[in-house]
Design a protein around this motif. Structure first.
Motif, mmCIF file in Angstrom:
data_model
loop_
_atom_site.group_PDB
_atom_site.id
_atom_site.type_symbol
_atom_site.label_atom_id
_atom_site.label_comp_id
_atom_site.label_asym_id
_atom_site.label_seq_id
_atom_site.Cartn_x
_atom_site.Cartn_y
_atom_site.Cartn_z
ATOM 1 N N HIS A 27 0.809 -1.218 0.000
ATOM 2 C CA HIS A 27 0.000 0.000 0.000
ATOM 3 C C HIS A 27 0.844 1.270 0.000
ATOM 4 O O HIS A 27 0.313 2.366 -0.222
ATOM 5 C CB HIS A 27 -0.909 0.018 1.235
ATOM 6 N N VAL A 28 2.129 1.159 0.253
ATOM 7 C CA VAL A 28 2.999 2.335 0.292
ATOM 8 C C VAL A 28 3.288 2.784 -1.141
ATOM 9 O O VAL A 28 3.757 1.981 -1.958
ATOM 10 C CB VAL A 28 4.315 2.021 1.026
ATOM 11 N N PRO A 29 3.006 4.027 -1.495
ATOM 12 C CA PRO A 29 3.241 4.482 -2.866
ATOM 13 C C PRO A 29 4.680 4.210 -3.311
ATOM 14 O O PRO A 29 5.636 4.475 -2.577
ATOM 15 C CB PRO A 29 2.959 5.985 -2.792
ATOM 16 N N GLY A 30 4.816 3.652 -4.504
ATOM 17 C CA GLY A 30 6.127 3.360 -5.069
ATOM 18 C C GLY A 30 6.559 1.917 -4.926
ATOM 19 O O GLY A 30 7.414 1.455 -5.689
ATOM 20 N N VAL A 31 5.997 1.178 -3.973
ATOM 21 C CA VAL A 31 6.409 -0.212 -3.766
ATOM 22 C C VAL A 31 6.017 -1.080 -4.960
ATOM 23 O O VAL A 31 6.813 -1.865 -5.473
ATOM 24 C CB VAL A 31 5.815 -0.776 -2.459
ATOM 25 N N VAL A 32 4.772 -0.965 -5.418
ATOM 26 C CA VAL A 32 4.328 -1.762 -6.565
ATOM 27 C C VAL A 32 5.126 -1.391 -7.815
ATOM 28 O O VAL A 32 5.503 -2.250 -8.612
ATOM 29 C CB VAL A 32 2.815 -1.576 -6.796
ATOM 30 N N THR A 33 5.401 -0.114 -7.970
ATOM 31 C CA THR A 33 6.220 0.321 -9.104
ATOM 32 C C THR A 33 7.597 -0.313 -9.064
ATOM 33 O O THR A 33 8.112 -0.787 -10.099
ATOM 34 C CB THR A 33 6.339 1.853 -9.112
ATOM 35 N N ALA A 34 8.205 -0.344 -7.903
ATOM 36 C CA ALA A 34 9.532 -0.957 -7.782
ATOM 37 C C ALA A 34 9.493 -2.444 -8.143
ATOM 38 O O ALA A 34 10.398 -2.953 -8.823
ATOM 39 C CB ALA A 34 10.059 -0.768 -6.363
ATOM 40 N N LEU A 35 8.442 -3.137 -7.704
ATOM 41 C CA LEU A 35 8.305 -4.547 -8.062
ATOM 42 C C LEU A 35 8.124 -4.716 -9.562
ATOM 43 O O LEU A 35 8.747 -5.592 -10.191
ATOM 44 C CB LEU A 35 7.121 -5.159 -7.319
ATOM 45 N N GLY A 36 7.255 -3.901 -10.143
ATOM 46 C CA GLY A 36 7.022 -4.005 -11.574
ATOM 47 C C GLY A 36 8.272 -3.723 -12.388
ATOM 48 O O GLY A 36 8.587 -4.447 -13.345
ATOM 49 N N GLU A 37 9.002 -2.697 -12.008
ATOM 50 C CA GLU A 37 10.215 -2.355 -12.753
ATOM 51 C C GLU A 37 11.279 -3.436 -12.633
ATOM 52 O O GLU A 37 12.061 -3.658 -13.572
ATOM 53 C CB GLU A 37 10.757 -1.018 -12.256
ATOM 54 N N ALA A 38 11.305 -4.137 -11.499
ATOM 55 C CA ALA A 38 12.285 -5.210 -11.314
ATOM 56 C C ALA A 38 11.892 -6.483 -12.055
ATOM 57 O O ALA A 38 12.757 -7.202 -12.577
ATOM 58 C CB ALA A 38 12.447 -5.507 -9.821
ATOM 59 N N LEU A 39 10.582 -6.770 -12.117
ATOM 60 C CA LEU A 39 10.138 -8.075 -12.617
ATOM 61 C C LEU A 39 9.643 -8.054 -14.055
ATOM 62 O O LEU A 39 9.764 -9.064 -14.760
ATOM 63 C CB LEU A 39 9.031 -8.618 -11.708
ATOM 64 N N ALA A 40 9.080 -6.958 -14.513
ATOM 65 C CA ALA A 40 8.520 -6.932 -15.864
ATOM 66 C C ALA A 40 9.539 -7.281 -16.947
ATOM 67 O O ALA A 40 9.200 -8.002 -17.898
ATOM 68 C CB ALA A 40 7.882 -5.566 -16.143
ATOM 69 N N PRO A 41 10.792 -6.821 -16.856
ATOM 70 C CA PRO A 41 11.749 -7.200 -17.911
ATOM 71 C C PRO A 41 11.962 -8.716 -18.020
ATOM 72 O O PRO A 41 12.301 -9.218 -19.092
ATOM 73 C CB PRO A 41 13.042 -6.492 -17.476
ATOM 74 N N LEU A 42 11.738 -9.448 -16.944
ATOM 75 C CA LEU A 42 11.951 -10.889 -16.985
ATOM 76 C C LEU A 42 10.928 -11.599 -17.854
ATOM 77 O O LEU A 42 11.222 -12.620 -18.477
ATOM 78 C CB LEU A 42 11.885 -11.476 -15.567
ATOM 79 N N VAL A 43 9.693 -11.092 -17.855
ATOM 80 C CA VAL A 43 8.628 -11.771 -18.588
ATOM 81 C C VAL A 43 8.400 -11.169 -19.971
ATOM 82 O O VAL A 43 7.653 -11.741 -20.770
ATOM 83 C CB VAL A 43 7.309 -11.770 -17.778
ATOM 84 N N ARG A 44 9.005 -10.036 -20.259
ATOM 85 C CA ARG A 44 8.901 -9.460 -21.599
ATOM 86 C C ARG A 44 9.854 -10.134 -22.568
ATOM 87 O O ARG A 44 9.618 -10.155 -23.772
ATOM 88 C CB ARG A 44 9.227 -7.971 -21.560
ATOM 89 N N VAL A 45 10.954 -10.688 -22.056
ATOM 90 C CA VAL A 45 11.978 -11.293 -22.920
ATOM 91 C C VAL A 45 11.582 -12.737 -23.177
ATOM 92 O O VAL A 45 11.318 -13.490 -22.253
ATOM 93 C CB VAL A 45 13.355 -11.239 -22.233
ATOM 94 N N PRO A 46 11.528 -13.190 -24.455
ATOM 95 C CA PRO A 46 11.185 -14.577 -24.734
ATOM 96 C C PRO A 46 12.159 -15.526 -24.047
ATOM 97 O O PRO A 46 13.358 -15.315 -24.049
ATOM 98 C CB PRO A 46 11.331 -14.672 -26.262
ATOM 99 N N ARG A 47 11.589 -16.572 -23.438
ATOM 100 C CA ARG A 47 12.431 -17.528 -22.717
ATOM 101 C C ARG A 47 12.457 -18.848 -23.463
ATOM 102 O O ARG A 47 11.492 -19.264 -24.071
ATOM 103 C CB ARG A 47 11.864 -17.748 -21.288
#
Length: 314
Positions: free
Chosen positions: A294-314
């Motif tokens: 619920h703390v502003p910025g926490v979800v953004t930090a998670l998304g920025e860390a994890l989204a590149p992993l699932v955008r790249v074909p594996r």
């Protein structure tokens, strides 16, 4: 439909009380949408769960919340993780999810499971039945729900449920995807192979490769191409700056949840998700952040860390 990166909201105990409660939920959903998540999910419970809080802590009803989030967001998929089958008649559930799909312009996913939290059933008056009976109910419910989400009119007279030419209009899409959640190899995985588009696996991280092998076997048993049954794994994530902070958080968690908790710097969390989940063969990951999402910025930090992993074909 696929869930590559989902954000689950399991906790509604926030500073500010009930006056700002939904605003805080909606802010998390919008943050998830903006930072690379493709799905927002809420629990389908009426009491808070052990390991997260106490039963008397706030818990929003799932489908009312998802409907409100549908008009608070624009692109992100919406689902319960997962609907307790025992809480609703299957024809009502099919209608509810289809209405959510209409409201959201085609963003609904039906997540469903057999139901397990006995205290809710006892105190709220839902029949809990035996383990076997709950799965009998889930099987019968899916015999009704699956066709209703695909513009068909089921005829079912079962032990638990019945439907006679049940209609389901209006509908936004020709079909709405179904996700099962759990880890049961004999019952849940067989039902997923028969009815589901997606399987969310909830288990100890060390058990994940075995679970994936069994799920593949269940699909092959009914001559289904296993690649058509997509998978995700549910984990808790906390981004911190120091190992001391990570150690303190891990010690505060119930032992049964520690194996699914990814705590550390953004880099460390991303590396673990890659090596322990995605490299094991899972198609996607769903994370929650009950301690501080619920703390502003926490979800953004998670998304920025994890989204590149699932955008790249594996």
């Amino acid at each position: 439909m696929t869930i590559s990166l989902g954000y689950q909201i399991p906790n509604f105990t926030y500073p500010g009380g009930v006056e700002s409660l939904f605003d805080t939920v909606a802010a998390q959903a919008r943050e998830a949408e903006a930072s690379g998540f493709d799905t927002v999910l809420v629990m389908d419970h009426f009491y808070q769960l052990p390991g997260i809080g106490t039963p008397d802590q706030p818990m929003m009803e799932a489908y009312s919340t998802l409907a409100a989030l549908a008009v608070s967001t624009s692109t992100i998929q919406l689902s319960a993780l997962v609907t307790g089958n025992t809480y609703r008649n299957p024809t009502l559930l099919a209608k509810t999810v289809t209405t959510l799909d209409v409201i959201s312009h085609g963003r609904a996913i039906l997540g469903i499971g057999a139901g397990w939290f006995e205290l809710e059933h006892e105190q709220l008056g839902f029949d809990f039945d035996t383990f076997t009976e709950r799965f009998e109910k889930l099987d019968e419910a899916l015999q009704i729900i699956h066709p209703m989400l695909r513009d068909e009119r089921p005829e079912v007279t079962g032990k638990w449920y019945r439907a006679h030419g049940a209609m389901n209009v209006p509908r936004f899409r020709e079909s709405i995807p179904i996700m099962l959640g759990g880890q049961g190899e004999r019952k849940t995985f067989r039902l997923a192979a028969r009815y589901a588009d997606h399987m969310n696996i909830i288990c100890a991280i060390d058990d994940l490769p075995h679970k994936l092998r069994v799920l593949k076997q269940r699909a092959e048993e009914i001559d289904r191409d296993p690649s058509t049954l997509k998978t995700s794994y549910l984990a808790s994530a906390v981004i911190v700056e120091t190992q001391a902070e990570a150690d303190a958080i891990l010690q505060s968690l119930p032992e049964e949840r520690r194996s699914r908790a990814f705590v550390g710097t953004a880099t460390t969390v991303a590396e673990r998700v890659q090596t322990e989940i995605l490299d094991a063969g899972v198609d996607g990951v769903i994370v929650n952040a009950p301690l501080n999402g619920h703390v502003p910025g926490v979800v953004t930090a998670l998304g920025e860390a994890l989204a590149p992993l699932v955008r790249v074909p594996r």
